[in-house]
Design a protein around this motif. Sequence first.
Motif, PDB file in Angstrom:
ATOM      1  N   GLU A 178       0.832  -1.203   0.000  1.00 35.05           N
ATOM      2  CA  GLU A 178       0.000   0.000   0.000  1.00 35.05           C
ATOM      3  C   GLU A 178       0.864   1.251   0.000  1.00 35.05           C
ATOM      4  O   GLU A 178       0.596   2.219  -0.737  1.00 35.05           O
ATOM      5  N   ALA A 179       1.918   1.257   0.829  1.00 35.97           N
ATOM      6  CA  ALA A 179       2.795   2.420   0.914  1.00 35.97           C
ATOM      7  C   ALA A 179       3.520   2.659  -0.409  1.00 35.97           C
ATOM      8  O   ALA A 179       3.622   3.800  -0.886  1.00 35.97           O
ATOM      9  N   TYR A 180       4.021   1.590  -1.020  1.00 36.71           N
ATOM     10  CA  TYR A 180       4.728   1.726  -2.300  1.00 36.71           C
ATOM     11  C   TYR A 180       3.794   2.253  -3.378  1.00 36.71           C
ATOM     12  O   TYR A 180       4.140   3.190  -4.117  1.00 36.71           O
ATOM     13  N   ARG A 181       2.604   1.668  -3.473  1.00 40.84           N
ATOM     14  CA  ARG A 181       1.656   2.087  -4.508  1.00 40.84           C
ATOM     15  C   ARG A 181       1.204   3.526  -4.292  1.00 40.84           C
ATOM     16  O   ARG A 181       0.955   4.258  -5.252  1.00 40.84           O
ATOM     17  N   ALA A 182       1.100   3.933  -3.031  1.00 36.72           N
ATOM     18  CA  ALA A 182       0.684   5.311  -2.742  1.00 36.72           C
ATOM     19  C   ALA A 182       1.715   6.315  -3.253  1.00 36.72           C
ATOM     20  O   ALA A 182       1.368   7.352  -3.825  1.00 36.72           O
ATOM     21  N   VAL A 183       3.000   6.016  -3.056  1.00 39.41           N
ATOM     22  CA  VAL A 183       4.064   6.915  -3.524  1.00 39.41           C
ATOM     23  C   VAL A 183       4.041   7.008  -5.048  1.00 39.41           C
ATOM     24  O   VAL A 183       4.100   8.095  -5.629  1.00 39.41           O
ATOM     25  N   VAL A 184       3.967   5.844  -5.708  1.00 34.75           N
ATOM     26  CA  VAL A 184       3.931   5.823  -7.175  1.00 34.75           C
ATOM     27  C   VAL A 184       2.715   6.577  -7.686  1.00 34.75           C
ATOM     28  O   VAL A 184       2.791   7.355  -8.644  1.00 34.75           O
ATOM     29  N   HIS A 185       1.584   6.367  -6.999  1.00 32.96           N
ATOM     30  CA  HIS A 185       0.348   7.010  -7.444  1.00 32.96           C
ATOM     31  C   HIS A 185       0.438   8.532  -7.350  1.00 32.96           C
ATOM     32  O   HIS A 185       0.005   9.243  -8.269  1.00 32.96           O
ATOM     33  N   TRP A 186       0.993   9.058  -6.270  1.00 28.94           N
ATOM     34  CA  TRP A 186       1.058  10.504  -6.108  1.00 28.94           C
ATOM     35  C   TRP A 186       1.953  11.142  -7.169  1.00 28.94           C
ATOM     36  O   TRP A 186       1.674  12.245  -7.657  1.00 28.94           O
ATOM     37  N   LYS A 187       3.019  10.466  -7.539  1.00 27.61           N
ATOM     38  CA  LYS A 187       3.873  10.982  -8.609  1.00 27.61           C
ATOM     39  C   LYS A 187       3.086  11.059  -9.911  1.00 27.61           C
ATOM     40  O   LYS A 187       3.157  12.050 -10.642  1.00 27.61           O
ATOM     41  N   ARG A 188       2.350  10.012 -10.200  1.00 30.35           N
ATOM     42  CA  ARG A 188       1.547  10.000 -11.420  1.00 30.35           C
ATOM     43  C   ARG A 188       0.447  11.049 -11.371  1.00 30.35           C
ATOM     44  O   ARG A 188       0.166  11.730 -12.358  1.00 30.35           O
ATOM     45  N   ARG A 189      -0.155  11.163 -10.195  1.00 25.37           N
ATOM     46  CA  ARG A 189      -1.286  12.090 -10.063  1.00 25.37           C
ATOM     47  C   ARG A 189      -0.874  13.525 -10.365  1.00 25.37           C
ATOM     48  O   ARG A 189      -1.571  14.252 -11.078  1.00 25.37           O
ATOM     49  N   VAL A 190       0.257  13.933  -9.832  1.00 25.72           N
ATOM     50  CA  VAL A 190       0.755  15.287 -10.091  1.00 25.72           C
ATOM     51  C   VAL A 190       1.003  15.463 -11.586  1.00 25.72           C
ATOM     52  O   VAL A 190       0.656  16.497 -12.177  1.00 25.72           O
ATOM     53  N   TRP A 191       1.584  14.444 -12.211  1.00 26.33           N
ATOM     54  CA  TRP A 191       1.883  14.518 -13.639  1.00 26.33           C
ATOM     55  C   TRP A 191       0.589  14.618 -14.454  1.00 26.33           C
ATOM     56  O   TRP A 191       0.499  15.397 -15.406  1.00 26.33           O
ATOM     57  N   TYR A 192      -0.446  13.839 -14.067  1.00 27.75           N
ATOM     58  CA  TYR A 192      -1.729  13.893 -14.782  1.00 27.75           C
ATOM     59  C   TYR A 192      -2.350  15.286 -14.684  1.00 27.75           C
ATOM     60  O   TYR A 192      -2.876  15.819 -15.664  1.00 27.75           O
ATOM     61  N   VAL A 193      -2.315  15.858 -13.483  1.00 29.91           N
ATOM     62  CA  VAL A 193      -2.920  17.172 -13.278  1.00 29.91           C
ATOM     63  C   VAL A 193      -2.189  18.225 -14.104  1.00 29.91           C
ATOM     64  O   VAL A 193      -2.811  19.073 -14.764  1.00 29.91           O
ATOM     65  N   LEU A 194      -0.855  18.175 -14.062  1.00 28.77           N
ATOM     66  CA  LEU A 194      -0.071  19.160 -14.812  1.00 28.77           C
ATOM     67  C   LEU A 194      -0.318  19.040 -16.310  1.00 28.77           C
ATOM     68  O   LEU A 194      -0.329  20.039 -17.031  1.00 28.77           O
ATOM     69  N   ARG A 195      -0.513  17.822 -16.783  1.00 29.95           N
ATOM     70  CA  ARG A 195      -0.751  17.597 -18.207  1.00 29.95           C
ATOM     71  C   ARG A 195      -2.227  17.737 -18.577  1.00 29.95           C
ATOM     72  O   ARG A 195      -2.589  17.597 -19.734  1.00 29.95           O
ATOM     73  N   ARG A 196      -3.073  18.010 -17.576  1.00 30.42           N
ATOM     74  CA  ARG A 196      -4.524  18.154 -17.774  1.00 30.42           C
ATOM     75  C   ARG A 196      -5.150  16.905 -18.411  1.00 30.42           C
ATOM     76  O   ARG A 196      -6.037  16.998 -19.268  1.00 30.42           O
ATOM     77  N   ILE A 197      -4.680  15.756 -17.982  1.00 24.96           N
ATOM     78  CA  ILE A 197      -5.247  14.492 -18.435  1.00 24.96           C
ATOM     79  C   ILE A 197      -6.552  14.256 -17.677  1.00 24.96           C
ATOM     80  O   ILE A 197      -6.578  14.360 -16.446  1.00 24.96           O
ATOM     81  N   PRO A 198      -7.650  13.960 -18.349  1.00 16.67           N
ATOM     82  CA  PRO A 198      -8.951  13.822 -17.673  1.00 16.67           C
ATOM     83  C   PRO A 198      -8.921  12.777 -16.561  1.00 16.67           C
ATOM     84  O   PRO A 198      -8.258  11.744 -16.659  1.00 16.67           O
ATOM     85  N   ALA A 199      -9.687  13.078 -15.499  1.00 11.12           N
ATOM     86  CA  ALA A 199      -9.769  12.159 -14.364  1.00 11.12           C
ATOM     87  C   ALA A 199     -10.588  10.917 -14.702  1.00 11.12           C
ATOM     88  O   ALA A 199     -10.382   9.854 -14.102  1.00 11.12           O
ATOM     89  N   VAL A 200     -11.538  11.041 -15.629  1.00 15.08           N
ATOM     90  CA  VAL A 200     -12.314   9.891 -16.102  1.00 15.08           C
ATOM     91  C   VAL A 200     -11.870   9.621 -17.537  1.00 15.08           C
ATOM     92  O   VAL A 200     -12.280  10.322 -18.472  1.00 15.08           O
ATOM     93  N   PRO A 201     -11.006   8.625 -17.741  1.00 18.31           N
ATOM     94  CA  PRO A 201     -10.410   8.401 -19.063  1.00 18.31           C
ATOM     95  C   PRO A 201     -11.347   7.637 -20.007  1.00 18.31           C
ATOM     96  O   PRO A 201     -11.429   6.411 -19.971  1.00 18.31           O
ATOM     97  N   LEU A 202     -12.041   8.349 -20.854  1.00 17.58           N
ATOM     98  CA  LEU A 202     -12.952   7.729 -21.808  1.00 17.58           C
ATOM     99  C   LEU A 202     -12.320   7.742 -23.193  1.00 17.58           C
ATOM    100  O   LEU A 202     -11.739   8.741 -23.617  1.00 17.58           O
ATOM    101  N   PRO A 203     -12.395   6.623 -23.931  1.00 14.79           N
ATOM    102  CA  PRO A 203     -11.804   6.583 -25.273  1.00 14.79           C
ATOM    103  C   PRO A 203     -12.567   7.502 -26.229  1.00 14.79           C
ATOM    104  O   PRO A 203     -13.744   7.783 -26.038  1.00 14.79           O
ATOM    105  N   CYS A 204     -11.870   7.953 -27.234  1.00 16.75           N
ATOM    106  CA  CYS A 204     -12.495   8.846 -28.229  1.00 16.75           C
ATOM    107  C   CYS A 204     -13.491   8.056 -29.096  1.00 16.75           C
ATOM    108  O   CYS A 204     -13.313   6.886 -29.339  1.00 16.75           O
TER     109      CYS A 204
END
Length: 378
Positions: free
Chosen positions: A352-378
């Motif tokens: 849980e601790a490892y996945r939480a660290v990895v997730h937060w790194k990704r989360r910041v990157w998603y927000v900065l890149r404005r990647i949608p929170a609900v990923p729906l295919p085109c």
Amino acid sequence: MSPSEAATSGQDYGPDDDQPLDPSQPGALTPTELFWRRHQQWLEGAGYMLRERYRDSWRPSWIGTGKPYFRCTDGIGAQRGGVIDATRISDGALVTLKRVRKSRHPHEVEIGLFFMSEPLVSDPKNHCVPILQVLQVPEDDDLSLIVMPYLRVYYSPRFETYGEVVAFFKQVFEGLQFMHAHRIAHRDCDGRNIMMDGVSLYPEGFHPIRSNMKPDLSGFAPHYTRTQRPTRYYLIDFGISRRYNPEDGPPLEPPILGGDKSVPEFQTSDEPRDPFPTDVYYMGNMIREDFIKTKYGFEFMEKLVADMVQDDPTKRPTMDEVVTRFESIRKSLSSWKLRSRIPERDELAIIEAYRAVVHWKRRVWYVLRRIPAVPLPC
């Protein structure tokens, strides 16, 4: 010379040898796999190449090496005898071939092709598995092969965020609503018959049977998250699906013995039931068993799912009502919630601790890149 002796001596196998190994030897073809071996050349002529294991010239690669058969790419057989992976020769795409006995499942091909007709095939709510081609087995008029895209089980790789799961719920709800709108009941839409197109998630591909491994089994297959590469989900297997004429009134079907055996209306009597509310139960029970009971944080789905799995089928919402209610639920979820990591109920603290660290790194990157929170295919 026996087939096993031929294997040891290094000789190739002629087209008349159905079983390259003694059937008792590890890694030998199963009786159901022999069908595919016998039809390999015909399928190649039709544009589809089976793996080396099913070709006439196959010599088991592990013979004389001391290497276990299950660590060799040609030692891994088909998961189910009636379904096999193949490569489309024209473009190298991975596809699935499925045997359909028309006398047993007379409507499967018809319903699958119905969903491939216009304007249905162009409807974004159509989440029925595409039928790419139907092949008639030459020596058996009762047997057809359906060619479909190669799909993965819907839960692999694991869901990372609530937004990814919300995208999944939205698609499968719409898919079943689409079927019902065209008066087709799936009649077996539990988690086994929901799959995903995971090709875009795996930049180096994956082995068709050991799908978490690279194609050559040399290691785990690297993959993107569903947020990075939005994926599409499909309802599959229309073997017992039925299309009904609305002028005939509510349809009635006998209980189904396979699949999800928890259906309340199948527990009390053998009398025929309307299959549409049963479909709603299947979908709700899948969410209850695979998400609410095994993961934290899905309280927002509990009321809707509780209504979908009511014992009295007449009290369950229709799929139109499910989709409408779910849309309200989706809009009520904050971006923070949708981007949050999903903790498993049986997750070890260190994982849980490892996945939480990895997730937060990704989360910041998603927000900065404005990647949608609900990923729906085109």
